[in-house]
Design a protein around this motif. Structure first.
Motif, PDB file in Angstrom:
ATOM      1  N   PRO A  15      -2.873  54.776 -37.450  1.00 16.87           N
ATOM      2  CA  PRO A  15      -3.994  55.633 -37.040  1.00 16.87           C
ATOM      3  C   PRO A  15      -5.207  55.363 -37.928  1.00 16.87           C
ATOM      4  N   ALA A  16      -6.369  55.254 -37.335  1.00 12.60           N
ATOM      5  CA  ALA A  16      -7.574  54.989 -38.117  1.00 12.60           C
ATOM      6  C   ALA A  16      -7.807  56.139 -39.094  1.00 12.60           C
ATOM      7  N   PRO A  17      -8.008  55.861 -40.366  1.00  8.69           N
ATOM      8  CA  PRO A  17      -8.211  56.936 -41.349  1.00  8.69           C
ATOM      9  C   PRO A  17      -9.405  57.827 -41.022  1.00  8.69           C
ATOM     10  N   PHE A  18     -10.366  57.291 -40.284  1.00 10.13           N
ATOM     11  CA  PHE A  18     -11.581  58.036 -39.956  1.00 10.13           C
ATOM     12  C   PHE A  18     -11.569  58.568 -38.523  1.00 10.13           C
ATOM     13  N   GLU A  19     -10.515  58.256 -37.754  1.00  7.82           N
ATOM     14  CA  GLU A  19     -10.420  58.692 -36.354  1.00  7.82           C
ATOM     15  C   GLU A  19      -8.952  58.602 -35.938  1.00  7.82           C
ATOM     16  N   THR A  20      -8.173  59.589 -36.324  1.00 10.66           N
ATOM     17  CA  THR A  20      -6.721  59.487 -36.237  1.00 10.66           C
ATOM     18  C   THR A  20      -6.177  59.494 -34.804  1.00 10.66           C
ATOM     19  N   SER A  21      -7.017  59.756 -33.818  1.00  9.77           N
ATOM     20  CA  SER A  21      -6.545  59.772 -32.433  1.00  9.77           C
ATOM     21  C   SER A  21      -6.356  58.377 -31.863  1.00  9.77           C
ATOM     22  N   VAL A  22      -6.874  57.364 -32.555  1.00 10.19           N
ATOM     23  CA  VAL A  22      -6.728  55.977 -32.098  1.00 10.19           C
ATOM     24  C   VAL A  22      -6.261  55.118 -33.270  1.00 10.19           C
ATOM     25  N   SER A  23      -5.754  53.917 -32.959  1.00 11.69           N
ATOM     26  CA  SER A  23      -5.333  53.011 -34.019  1.00 11.69           C
ATOM     27  C   SER A  23      -6.553  52.421 -34.721  1.00 11.69           C
ATOM     28  N   LEU A  79     -15.568  52.626 -44.571  1.00 12.08           N
ATOM     29  CA  LEU A  79     -15.749  51.264 -45.074  1.00 12.08           C
ATOM     30  C   LEU A  79     -16.422  51.280 -46.442  1.00 12.08           C
ATOM     31  N   ALA A  80     -17.418  52.133 -46.594  1.00 10.37           N
ATOM     32  CA  ALA A  80     -18.151  52.193 -47.858  1.00 10.37           C
ATOM     33  C   ALA A  80     -17.272  52.695 -48.996  1.00 10.37           C
ATOM     34  N   THR A  81     -16.507  53.741 -48.733  1.00 11.92           N
ATOM     35  CA  THR A  81     -15.684  54.322 -49.798  1.00 11.92           C
ATOM     36  C   THR A  81     -14.445  53.483 -50.072  1.00 11.92           C
ATOM     37  N   ALA A  82     -13.743  53.075 -49.011  1.00  8.45           N
ATOM     38  CA  ALA A  82     -12.519  52.291 -49.200  1.00  8.45           C
ATOM     39  C   ALA A  82     -12.825  50.916 -49.767  1.00  8.45           C
ATOM     40  N   GLY A  83     -13.972  50.359 -49.403  1.00  4.70           N
ATOM     41  CA  GLY A  83     -14.323  49.021 -49.867  1.00  4.70           C
ATOM     42  C   GLY A  83     -15.233  49.002 -51.065  1.00  4.70           C
ATOM     43  N   ALA A  84     -15.578  50.175 -51.595  1.00  6.17           N
ATOM     44  CA  ALA A  84     -16.495  50.271 -52.738  1.00  6.17           C
ATOM     45  C   ALA A  84     -17.782  49.494 -52.464  1.00  6.17           C
ATOM     46  N   VAL A  85     -18.348  49.717 -51.285  1.00  2.13           N
ATOM     47  CA  VAL A  85     -19.580  49.053 -50.882  1.00  2.13           C
ATOM     48  C   VAL A  85     -20.758  49.983 -51.164  1.00  2.13           C
ATOM     49  N   GLY A 130     -24.034  60.546 -49.616  1.00  2.26           N
ATOM     50  CA  GLY A 130     -22.991  61.022 -50.533  1.00  2.26           C
ATOM     51  C   GLY A 130     -21.799  60.107 -50.627  1.00  2.26           C
ATOM     52  N   LEU A 131     -22.007  58.803 -50.643  1.00  3.66           N
ATOM     53  CA  LEU A 131     -20.896  57.863 -50.661  1.00  3.66           C
ATOM     54  C   LEU A 131     -20.278  57.781 -52.045  1.00  3.66           C
TER      55      LEU A 131
END
Length: 360
Positions: free
Chosen positions: A212-220, A286-292, A356-357
């Protein structure tokens, strides 16, 4: 009958013929005035006069889907990358006020999977129908040894037309003009080398394309990231033909800060305000998980804005109304100012801290 020696070398002519037959109905469904020839000839004809043009200037584009294809292959989801292919080309046409007329595709693979290829071309046909252009031809190349098993590549070619004197070229953009942003459908088709790196780094948390997508758990995760590029042709074409759009920029590789300056005069700059729209969850992840860093995000991704339209201040409300009525989500995201010096940035994004990233 296909030569058995040729088939043994890795090329199956029969499979290629089967694909052509399978996609003929798809191409036929995209026919429009000016394009009436059947698929399968050595060349395809188009009649601009039959399409309603009097004195047209032709506009041509070519593009691909990039490493987003690696995600489609890994997730075994090929339904929408054809839409991406069309969108990347036709969105580049419409920013100049050009109506997309016809489209050709190039599909290359090591071993032709007819079912998968038909699914991909079905997406191309769907994109063409949405953009109002005809799928009039293409090339399928089976090249054993060039691609790993299951891999393939796509390229697209689109031609459009605009009446002479109606080209949208940004020459009238001036300080005080308003910048409107049209919402994207997601990541679209740029920055996927970084996207894939972020997902690979998340493997230690057992996150896969099927999770499940961490940011949208209703889809992969694969389904969410493969959401196709939005096609902005019809609403933006309406603005151009109404004489309202001074300039338009398709936000692709280079993000906001590198694409917007391409359509404004050298003595003008664009100031965007990150408080004007909310950063969609996929980009926040993407910003938080990838430290972007936020400054890199606006140089790599569309950050939720897939198309920018610049209009005179007194026509901004009209433009927003037209775009909203056409189904677009519109934000007033900035303004045009005088460029301070010739080497000053052509586009800046203020208040990035508003998002607020925080890196994980």
């Amino acid at each position: 009958m296909t030569s058995s020696r040729y088939r043994e070398s890795g090329v199956d002519i029969d499979a290629g013929d089967a694909l052509v037959e399978a996609i003929k109905p798809l191409a036929k469904a995209t026919r429009r005035p000016g394009a009436d020839a059947a698929l399968g000839g050595f060349g395809a004809l188009f009649d601009p006069k039959a399409a309603g043009f009097v004195d047209p200037i032709l506009v041509a584009t070519t593009d691909g889907v990039g490493t987003k294809l690696k995600v489609a292959i890994a997730a075994n989801r090929h339904d929408d990358v054809g839409i991406d292919l069309v969108a990347m080309c036709v969105n580049d046409l419409v920013v100049q006020g050009a109506e997309p007329l016809f489209f050709l595709d190039y599909f290359a693979t090591g071993k032709l999977d007819v079912a998968a290829a038909r699914t991909i071309v079905a997406g191309i046909a769907q994109g063409c129908a949405e953009a109002g252009c005809a799928l009039i031809g293409g090339e399928t190349a089976e090249m054993p040894g060039m691609y790993a098993a299951g891999d393939y590549d796509l390229a697209g070619f689109a031609v459009g037309a605009v009446e002479r004197g109606r080209i949208v070229d940004g020459r009238d953009v001036a300080p005080g003009d308003v910048v409107l942003g049209l919402a994207s459908s997601g990541v679209h088709s740029n920055g996927f080398s970084l996207v894939r790196r972020v997902v690979e780094e998340q493997a230690r948390q057992q996150i896969t394309w099927a999770s499940p997508a961490p940011f949208e758990t209703s889809v992969s995760l694969g389904q969410a990231l493969l959401r196709p590029t939005r096609i902005y042709v019809k609403p933006c074409l309406a603005l151009a033909r109404a004489g309202i759009a001074k300039a338009m920029a398709h936000i692709t590789g280079g993000g906001l800060v590198e694409n917007v300056p391409r359509v404004v005069p050298d003595d003008a700059a664009v100031e965007l305000d990150a408080r004007s729209w909310n950063l969609p969850p996929v980009f926040r992840w993407l910003a938080t998980a990838g430290a972007v860093a936020p400054e890199e995000m606006v140089r790599v991704f569309n950050c939720g804005i897939g198309m920018v339209v610049i209009v005179a201040a007194d026509r901004a409300d009209k433009a927003s109304q037209m775009l909203t009525s056409a189904g677009e989500t519109v934000h007033r995201i900035g303004r045009v100012v005088k460029r301070a010096t010739p080497d000053a940035p052509g586009c800046t994004v203020a208040n990035l801290s508003n998002w607020g990233l925080r890196a994980q």
